[in-house]
Scaffold this motif. Structure first.
Motif, PDB file in Angstrom:
ATOM      1  N   UNK A 148     -20.455   0.946   5.269  1.00 38.68           N
ATOM      2  CA  UNK A 148     -19.076   1.808   5.138  1.00 38.68           C
ATOM      3  C   UNK A 148     -18.071   1.288   4.772  1.00 38.68           C
ATOM      4  N   UNK A 149     -18.825  -0.264   5.065  1.00 43.91           N
ATOM      5  CA  UNK A 149     -17.915  -2.187   4.482  1.00 43.91           C
ATOM      6  C   UNK A 149     -17.496  -2.626   3.505  1.00 43.91           C
ATOM      7  N   UNK A 150     -19.100  -1.709   2.774  1.00 44.38           N
ATOM      8  CA  UNK A 150     -19.241  -1.859   1.225  1.00 44.38           C
ATOM      9  C   UNK A 150     -17.896  -1.215   0.515  1.00 44.38           C
ATOM     10  N   UNK A 151     -18.386  -0.039   0.780  1.00 45.96           N
ATOM     11  CA  UNK A 151     -17.389   0.939   0.685  1.00 45.96           C
ATOM     12  C   UNK A 151     -16.241   0.757   0.219  1.00 45.96           C
ATOM     13  N   UNK A 152     -15.634   0.171   1.498  1.00 47.43           N
ATOM     14  CA  UNK A 152     -14.357  -0.645   1.826  1.00 47.43           C
ATOM     15  C   UNK A 152     -13.660  -1.419   0.601  1.00 47.43           C
ATOM     16  N   UNK A 153     -14.683  -2.171   0.500  1.00 47.62           N
ATOM     17  CA  UNK A 153     -14.132  -3.905  -0.788  1.00 47.62           C
ATOM     18  C   UNK A 153     -14.173  -2.585  -2.100  1.00 47.62           C
ATOM     19  N   UNK A 154     -14.984  -1.922  -2.112  1.00 47.74           N
ATOM     20  CA  UNK A 154     -14.885  -1.788  -4.014  1.00 47.74           C
ATOM     21  C   UNK A 154     -13.818  -1.047  -3.987  1.00 47.74           C
ATOM     22  N   UNK A 155     -13.487  -0.343  -3.532  1.00 49.29           N
ATOM     23  CA  UNK A 155     -12.773   0.400  -3.627  1.00 49.29           C
ATOM     24  C   UNK A 155     -11.030   0.693  -4.382  1.00 49.29           C
ATOM     25  N   UNK A 156     -11.207   1.680  -4.631  1.00 47.14           N
ATOM     26  CA  UNK A 156     -10.227   2.026  -5.618  1.00 47.14           C
ATOM     27  C   UNK A 156      -8.849   2.127  -5.648  1.00 47.14           C
ATOM     28  N   UNK A 157      -7.862   2.088  -6.414  1.00 43.63           N
ATOM     29  CA  UNK A 157      -6.478   3.531  -6.086  1.00 43.63           C
ATOM     30  C   UNK A 157      -6.863   4.695  -5.422  1.00 43.63           C
ATOM     31  N   UNK A 223      -0.047   5.774   8.314  1.00 40.83           N
ATOM     32  CA  UNK A 223       0.736   6.954   7.549  1.00 40.83           C
ATOM     33  C   UNK A 223       1.722   6.120   6.294  1.00 40.83           C
ATOM     34  N   UNK A 224       2.115   5.547   7.694  1.00 42.57           N
ATOM     35  CA  UNK A 224       4.009   5.556   6.404  1.00 42.57           C
ATOM     36  C   UNK A 224       4.051   5.576   4.691  1.00 42.57           C
ATOM     37  N   UNK A 225       5.279   5.741   4.582  1.00 42.82           N
ATOM     38  CA  UNK A 225       5.303   5.129   3.266  1.00 42.82           C
ATOM     39  C   UNK A 225       6.079   3.409   3.040  1.00 42.82           C
ATOM     40  N   UNK A 226       5.821   3.025   2.316  1.00 42.57           N
ATOM     41  CA  UNK A 226       5.570   1.846   1.732  1.00 42.57           C
ATOM     42  C   UNK A 226       6.590   1.245   1.865  1.00 42.57           C
ATOM     43  N   UNK A 227       7.770   2.085   1.269  1.00 42.31           N
ATOM     44  CA  UNK A 227       9.506   1.220   1.844  1.00 42.31           C
ATOM     45  C   UNK A 227       9.309   0.946   3.259  1.00 42.31           C
ATOM     46  N   UNK A 228       9.031   1.763   4.294  1.00 40.61           N
ATOM     47  CA  UNK A 228       8.905   1.626   5.469  1.00 40.61           C
ATOM     48  C   UNK A 228       8.575   0.448   5.591  1.00 40.61           C
ATOM     49  N   UNK A 229       7.350   0.111   5.611  1.00 35.65           N
ATOM     50  CA  UNK A 229       6.365  -0.552   6.031  1.00 35.65           C
ATOM     51  C   UNK A 229       7.309  -2.012   5.763  1.00 35.65           C
ATOM     52  N   UNK A 230       7.739  -2.304   4.457  1.00 43.21           N
ATOM     53  CA  UNK A 230       8.327  -2.902   3.962  1.00 43.21           C
ATOM     54  C   UNK A 230       9.802  -3.346   4.765  1.00 43.21           C
ATOM     55  N   UNK A 257      -2.418   2.587   0.390  1.00 40.38           N
ATOM     56  CA  UNK A 257      -3.426   3.106  -0.383  1.00 40.38           C
ATOM     57  C   UNK A 257      -3.557   3.283  -1.694  1.00 40.38           C
ATOM     58  N   UNK A 258      -2.010   3.792  -2.375  1.00 40.20           N
ATOM     59  CA  UNK A 258      -2.544   3.796  -3.807  1.00 40.20           C
ATOM     60  C   UNK A 258      -1.933   2.729  -4.770  1.00 40.20           C
ATOM     61  N   UNK A 259      -2.146   1.464  -4.165  1.00 41.57           N
ATOM     62  CA  UNK A 259      -1.385  -0.025  -5.072  1.00 41.57           C
ATOM     63  C   UNK A 259      -3.529   0.125  -5.602  1.00 41.57           C
ATOM     64  N   UNK A 260      -2.684  -0.544  -7.415  1.00 38.16           N
ATOM     65  CA  UNK A 260      -3.386  -1.503  -7.312  1.00 38.16           C
ATOM     66  C   UNK A 260      -3.576  -2.963  -6.575  1.00 38.16           C
ATOM     67  N   UNK A 261      -4.926  -3.684  -7.650  1.00 42.06           N
ATOM     68  CA  UNK A 261      -4.431  -5.407  -6.950  1.00 42.06           C
ATOM     69  C   UNK A 261      -2.634  -5.987  -7.924  1.00 42.06           C
TER      70      UNK A 261
END
Length: 271
Positions: A148-157, A223-230, A257-261
């Motif tokens: 499961x950690x391996x899957x997390x490491x290679x996760x995509x958008x 679970x929060x939108x990015x704008x709230x966290x920022x 979780x929807x952002x790429x690098x």
């Protein structure tokens, strides 16, 4: 190659009781070991750092393939066994200690050293953080980690996470193959996977401290939108956080979780 019978005999002889707290699950599947060694693609010019050699299942192959092997073992009983087993091996150096606490510079590793390891699963994240951000990082890592950690490491958008962003900032990760829990003794409760992490030849020219502060804040409430966290993390007005996201070319209601690098790097430019 040590068989399961050999491993049990050695543990009995040296009074070794596999410690769950140290992630001691001994690999005994020869096919898996050979696949790991093949993936490492070693030659006599290579220096290899092995973490948690255990009973030397990987070590046996590494000393025959690489020019120099440095093995770091925390367990004193395992250390005693290893020192006796390899006392006449000239290209192996065994070091006692916790890899997370040891000074890497003291190992005097060559610039393009490699890491090959069946990692204790409870140290994976901290281990990756230490070595990827090190002044002298490895050119490549071949690691056995929890599936499961391996899957997390290679996760995509869409499934990105803090660990994935951190690893993908420094390196190119790839899951090579999965490993059944039945390949270990004692058998762990989860399956494993072998991953390759290849260092990027050139990192993004950004303030890394600020970059990772941004990413940590972004993932602070999943679970929060990015704008709230920022807004909360950088003490911004909500409209300021929303404008920051829009100026970065992203949807205002996007979640971390929807952002790429590359998306994080664009936000960083706007800060």
């Amino acid at each position: 190659m040590l068989s399961l019978f050999d491993i049990r005999q050695i543990c009995q002889e040296y009074s070794i009781v596999p410690q769950k707290s140290q992630g001691q699950n001994f690999l005994f599947d020869d096919n898996i070991v050979k696949k790991i060694i093949t993936a490492a693609n070693l030659n006599v010019q290579d220096t290899v750092l092995e973490i948690g050699p255990g009973l030397g299942v990987l070590t046996d192959y590494l000393i025959n393939e690489a020019g120099q092997v440095i093995a770091v073992e925390l367990d004193k009983k395992l250390l005693g066994f290893l020192e006796k087993r390899y006392q006449s091996v000239n290209n192996l150096k065994i070091i006692e200690g916790d890899i997370l606490k040891l000074d890497i510079n003291a190992f005097q590793l060559k610039p393009d050293y490699k890491i090959v390891a069946n990692l204790p699963y409870n140290i994976t994240s901290n281990f990756l953080r230490k070595f990827l951000a090190a002044p002298n990082p490895p050119s490549k890592m071949i690691l056995m980690v929890q599936k499961e950690v391996a899957k997390r490491i290679v996760a995509k958008k869409g499934e990105m996470n803090l660990l994935a962003v951190a690893v993908q900032f420094y390196a190119e990760p790839q899951v090579l193959f999965e490993v059944s829990r039945q390949s270990f003794w004692p058998s762990p409760k989860v399956d494993s996977a072998v991953i390759k992490i290849k260092r990027k030849s050139q990192l993004f020219p950004v303030d890394q401290k600020l970059f990772f502060r941004l990413v940590k804040i972004g993932f602070s409430a999943k679970r929060k939108q990015l704008q709230n966290n920022l807004a909360n993390g950088f003490h911004l007005e909500k409209n300021q956080a929303k404008d920051l996201i829009i100026k970065s070319g992203l949807a205002e209601k996007i979640r971390a979780q929807d952002l790429e690098l590359k998306d994080w790097l664009r936000i960083l430019e706007q800060l």
